[in-house]
Design a protein around this motif. Sequence first.
Motif, PDB file in Angstrom:
ATOM      1  N   TYR A  62     -43.331 -63.315 -10.689  1.00  0.00           N
ATOM      2  CA  TYR A  62     -44.775 -63.481 -10.878  1.00  0.00           C
ATOM      3  C   TYR A  62     -45.233 -64.854 -10.385  1.00  0.00           C
ATOM      4  N   GLU A  63     -44.443 -65.887 -10.681  1.00  0.00           N
ATOM      5  CA  GLU A  63     -44.808 -67.238 -10.247  1.00  0.00           C
ATOM      6  C   GLU A  63     -44.834 -67.342  -8.726  1.00  0.00           C
ATOM      7  N   GLU A  64     -43.931 -66.625  -8.054  1.00  0.00           N
ATOM      8  CA  GLU A  64     -43.958 -66.609  -6.588  1.00  0.00           C
ATOM      9  C   GLU A  64     -45.288 -66.027  -6.091  1.00  0.00           C
ATOM     10  N   TYR A  65     -45.680 -64.904  -6.671  1.00  0.00           N
ATOM     11  CA  TYR A  65     -46.938 -64.282  -6.279  1.00  0.00           C
ATOM     12  C   TYR A  65     -48.122 -65.198  -6.617  1.00  0.00           C
ATOM     13  N   SER A 124     -44.665 -60.342  14.927  1.00  0.00           N
ATOM     14  CA  SER A 124     -45.072 -58.934  14.938  1.00  0.00           C
ATOM     15  C   SER A 124     -45.471 -58.384  13.570  1.00  0.00           C
ATOM     16  N   SER A 125     -45.325 -59.178  12.517  1.00  0.00           N
ATOM     17  CA  SER A 125     -45.763 -58.720  11.192  1.00  0.00           C
ATOM     18  C   SER A 125     -47.145 -59.289  10.878  1.00  0.00           C
ATOM     19  N   PRO A 126     -48.096 -58.452  10.443  1.00  0.00           N
ATOM     20  CA  PRO A 126     -49.436 -58.958  10.078  1.00  0.00           C
ATOM     21  C   PRO A 126     -49.387 -59.997   8.959  1.00  0.00           C
ATOM     22  N   LEU A 127     -48.343 -59.948   8.131  1.00  0.00           N
ATOM     23  CA  LEU A 127     -48.225 -60.912   7.041  1.00  0.00           C
ATOM     24  C   LEU A 127     -48.172 -62.341   7.559  1.00  0.00           C
ATOM     25  N   LEU A 128     -47.623 -62.537   8.733  1.00  0.00           N
ATOM     26  CA  LEU A 128     -47.440 -63.886   9.276  1.00  0.00           C
ATOM     27  C   LEU A 128     -48.774 -64.541   9.616  1.00  0.00           C
ATOM     28  N   ALA A 143     -44.769 -69.277  15.975  1.00  0.00           N
ATOM     29  CA  ALA A 143     -43.432 -69.589  15.465  1.00  0.00           C
ATOM     30  C   ALA A 143     -43.073 -71.054  15.685  1.00  0.00           C
ATOM     31  N   ASN A 144     -43.626 -71.683  16.701  1.00  0.00           N
ATOM     32  CA  ASN A 144     -43.312 -73.085  16.972  1.00  0.00           C
ATOM     33  C   ASN A 144     -43.840 -73.997  15.861  1.00  0.00           C
ATOM     34  N   LEU A 145     -45.006 -73.644  15.317  1.00  0.00           N
ATOM     35  CA  LEU A 145     -45.546 -74.426  14.202  1.00  0.00           C
ATOM     36  C   LEU A 145     -44.642 -74.303  12.981  1.00  0.00           C
ATOM     37  N   LEU A 146     -44.111 -73.106  12.751  1.00  0.00           N
ATOM     38  CA  LEU A 146     -43.175 -72.921  11.642  1.00  0.00           C
ATOM     39  C   LEU A 146     -41.914 -73.751  11.859  1.00  0.00           C
ATOM     40  N   LYS A 147     -41.374 -73.691  13.058  1.00  0.00           N
ATOM     41  CA  LYS A 147     -40.154 -74.447  13.349  1.00  0.00           C
ATOM     42  C   LYS A 147     -40.382 -75.943  13.175  1.00  0.00           C
ATOM     43  N   GLN A 148     -41.565 -76.400  13.553  1.00  0.00           N
ATOM     44  CA  GLN A 148     -41.884 -77.820  13.390  1.00  0.00           C
ATOM     45  C   GLN A 148     -41.909 -78.193  11.911  1.00  0.00           C
ATOM     46  N   LEU A 173     -45.595 -75.569   0.190  1.00  0.00           N
ATOM     47  CA  LEU A 173     -45.651 -74.800   1.429  1.00  0.00           C
ATOM     48  C   LEU A 173     -44.326 -74.096   1.702  1.00  0.00           C
ATOM     49  N   MET A 174     -43.215 -74.747   1.365  1.00  0.00           N
ATOM     50  CA  MET A 174     -41.906 -74.119   1.540  1.00  0.00           C
ATOM     51  C   MET A 174     -41.765 -72.892   0.636  1.00  0.00           C
ATOM     52  N   LYS A 175     -42.203 -73.021  -0.606  1.00  0.00           N
ATOM     53  CA  LYS A 175     -42.140 -71.884  -1.529  1.00  0.00           C
ATOM     54  C   LYS A 175     -42.993 -70.732  -1.001  1.00  0.00           C
ATOM     55  N   TYR A 176     -44.140 -71.060  -0.464  1.00  0.00           N
ATOM     56  CA  TYR A 176     -45.013 -70.013   0.081  1.00  0.00           C
ATOM     57  C   TYR A 176     -44.352 -69.322   1.274  1.00  0.00           C
ATOM     58  N   TRP A 177     -43.727 -70.118   2.140  1.00  0.00           N
ATOM     59  CA  TRP A 177     -43.069 -69.521   3.294  1.00  0.00           C
ATOM     60  C   TRP A 177     -41.907 -68.624   2.863  1.00  0.00           C
ATOM     61  N   GLN A 178     -41.127 -69.059   1.891  1.00  0.00           N
ATOM     62  CA  GLN A 178     -40.003 -68.249   1.405  1.00  0.00           C
ATOM     63  C   GLN A 178     -40.506 -66.925   0.828  1.00  0.00           C
ATOM     64  N   PHE A 179     -41.660 -66.967   0.168  1.00  0.00           N
ATOM     65  CA  PHE A 179     -42.268 -65.738  -0.359  1.00  0.00           C
ATOM     66  C   PHE A 179     -42.655 -64.805   0.792  1.00  0.00           C
ATOM     67  N   ILE A 180     -43.314 -65.363   1.809  1.00  0.00           N
ATOM     68  CA  ILE A 180     -43.730 -64.554   2.962  1.00  0.00           C
ATOM     69  C   ILE A 180     -42.514 -63.964   3.666  1.00  0.00           C
ATOM     70  N   GLU A 181     -41.467 -64.743   3.800  1.00  0.00           N
ATOM     71  CA  GLU A 181     -40.259 -64.271   4.484  1.00  0.00           C
ATOM     72  C   GLU A 181     -39.647 -63.085   3.744  1.00  0.00           C
ATOM     73  N   LYS A 182     -39.641 -63.143   2.406  1.00  0.00           N
ATOM     74  CA  LYS A 182     -39.141 -62.011   1.615  1.00  0.00           C
ATOM     75  C   LYS A 182     -40.020 -60.781   1.817  1.00  0.00           C
ATOM     76  N   GLN A 183     -41.335 -61.001   1.874  1.00  0.00           N
ATOM     77  CA  GLN A 183     -42.248 -59.882   2.066  1.00  0.00           C
ATOM     78  C   GLN A 183     -42.076 -59.254   3.449  1.00  0.00           C
ATOM     79  N   VAL A 184     -41.817 -60.090   4.436  1.00  0.00           N
ATOM     80  CA  VAL A 184     -41.589 -59.584   5.794  1.00  0.00           C
ATOM     81  C   VAL A 184     -40.354 -58.692   5.822  1.00  0.00           C
ATOM     82  N   ARG A 185     -39.285 -59.124   5.157  1.00  0.00           N
ATOM     83  CA  ARG A 185     -38.052 -58.329   5.109  1.00  0.00           C
ATOM     84  C   ARG A 185     -38.302 -56.989   4.406  1.00  0.00           C
TER      85      ARG A 185
END
Length: 722
Positions: A62-65, A124-128, A143-148, A173-185
């Motif tokens: 829930y805290e992630e969401y 290719s995922s709309p979530l991104l 993706a380059n902005l993410l890598k940076q 921001l890292m926690k948010y990205w990790q959440f998005i990455e899980k949703q993408v998977r």
Amino acid sequence: MAAIQKIRSYGVVLIVVVGLALFAFIAEELVRAISTTRNIGRQVIGEIYGKSVNYQEFNALYEEYENAVKMGNGGQNLTEAQSIQLHDQVWNDLVSQRIIEHEAKALGIEVSDEEVQYIINTGSSPLLNNTPFVNQQTGLFDANLLKQFLSNYDEVMSGSDYPEAQKESFEQLMKYWQFIEKQVRQQALVGKYQTLLSGCLLSNPVSAQAAFDARNNVSTVLLASVPYTSIKDTDVQPSEAEIKAKYEEMSKQYPDMFNMMQEARDIKYIAVPIEASKADEEALNQELREYAQMLEDGSSTASAVVRESRSSISYNAFPVSKSSLPADVANIVDSLEAGSIYGPYPNASDHTLNLVQLISRTQMPDSVSFRRLQVAGTDDKAKQTVDSIMTVLQAGVPIDSVAKSLNQSAEEQWFTSAMVDGAQLNEENLSYVNTVFNSPAGSIERLDVTGGTLILLITDRRNIIDKYDVAVVKRTIEFSDDTHNDVWNKFSSFLAANTTQADIEASASQNGYTVRETQYLTAGSHYIANISGTTDALRWTFDKAKKGDISELYECGSNNNELLVVMLTDIHKKGMRSIDDANLRSVLEQEVIKDKKAEQLLQQTQGAKSLAEVMKVQGAVQDTVSNITFAAPVFVMQIASSEPALSGAVTAAKKGDFVTGVRGENAVYAFQVTDRRQNPAKLDLQQEQSQQASTYARNLNGLMSTLVRGAKIVDNRYKFYQ
């Protein structure tokens, strides 16, 4: 030897003593184990496929969401309603995720790290596109902005030179990205699963031709309808054997209707609102009249009066725009003279009493642009620097040149009314805002602040509007303790005098109370009777109450403004509903009655050779119905009923045919086909097959309910959350 002999003489005693000691040790461990098991059990928030979901696991999810939502709304905290909605979303997503993972595992479907990385690299995922890593020019994920960001993350988090605020921002921001990455998977896994199922549901030329014909072969009929309502219910009483037979029949046809996915309760309740009395309203009115006198005679400042009155609208020392005022106040201020007082007056829309004093009206720009330089320090050297800057700027030296020499940017900034309306400003901030909004365009202003000096160049002023220095006392008309106690004592006395459900129902209306009913209340409900703060009543209903029990008297509502008593009238266990279920039994009885009526009407119309003969049956009505196809149920206007069986019967008949004895949902029908035509559409076989396959894929949504039944879901969130 004597010692050994003596020990032997106590052998039995020693065995008993040692045995008791061992038993005590084992019992202690057993009690500890039972206690641990119970503590673990208390943390179980639900089950999916028989596997527990504990509170810590769900709360972390829930805290992630929640963090993700806050990232999207500027860090604002969620309201109670939003939090409840999010809890439901997290639970539903968790259930769906576990179900898809369970099915995918059985089918050997998985998503590799390489696939996830490919999705991220290609965007290719709309979530991104909902992440901060979006190219401002293209509006798409980059993706380059993410890598940076990822390359900078470790440096910032481990570096001692970076401020804590920046580290905290990077961590969020890292926690948010990790959440998005899980949703993408997870989204990729769902996509694979749906693609596999969709690939199993293909159209073919024969099926496509049939679907085309079903839409385009159109009939017109002369229709005679004999509605079931033409026979009284009392003339066709169902027998117990017929009800049982209907139960067996329908339970196989409609498993979702007969299978309870989770336990439910039927309750009756009385909810008593506590409302302010006339005396309460008059007491508040008198209080506001006293505040009006204080404003009128100047014995207290507007700021002090608003603060002392506990007004829901704070006083803002900086004039505000009308749009920031409550609607009732905004409608008044233009009619007031400076210094005048209006009220007390009631406002029905927010149930308040109000008092308004217009201190002054002025005109200011709605938005101002300016450029700013700053000089740190308050010593003589700093003051000399400020004097020098003011001199060169007033001499016409461009501010960009001065900013560059100070290693500052002095970029243009916009200040709008919306940024300050309603804000609580300290003395320094008030001075800053006054300087920005009241200085003419082109002016250069000097402003001393804590720790230094600001130099402001006002560059533009736009949209001059009226601003109001106004004091508002807005107070909700609330009930007093005396009113609360009167309502409580009256309701308590009523419950004390009526100790059974039957007594309460029989006496309620005589005492001014209304008994209401809720059927099939589930543990997933958040409220009883849509009243907030009813968690304790909900837990009593599911954890303690037995059929026929009456709850204690609960105080609930947003401000303890409701009294509630609950009566448990029935319990619906998880699994197949019993034939004794009152609601289900009523449905079964109605279906048997419908069957018996249909049987009688079919007998009466059997053997008819024309519509005229059918129309002799009592209650029969006649109409012409056009545009009948096999693709959609016929809607019979005179019966107000959609009839799929009639669509099939008409399609099967030929032009000129007379057909009788068609049993529908709400009537028995006879018809004669008066016209049959085909729409001038042309069959595109490939397109038809594609559309049919898409229809099959959409129908897969109904598959989830079947999978949910097999997941053995237990939802105990009501024990932990509102």
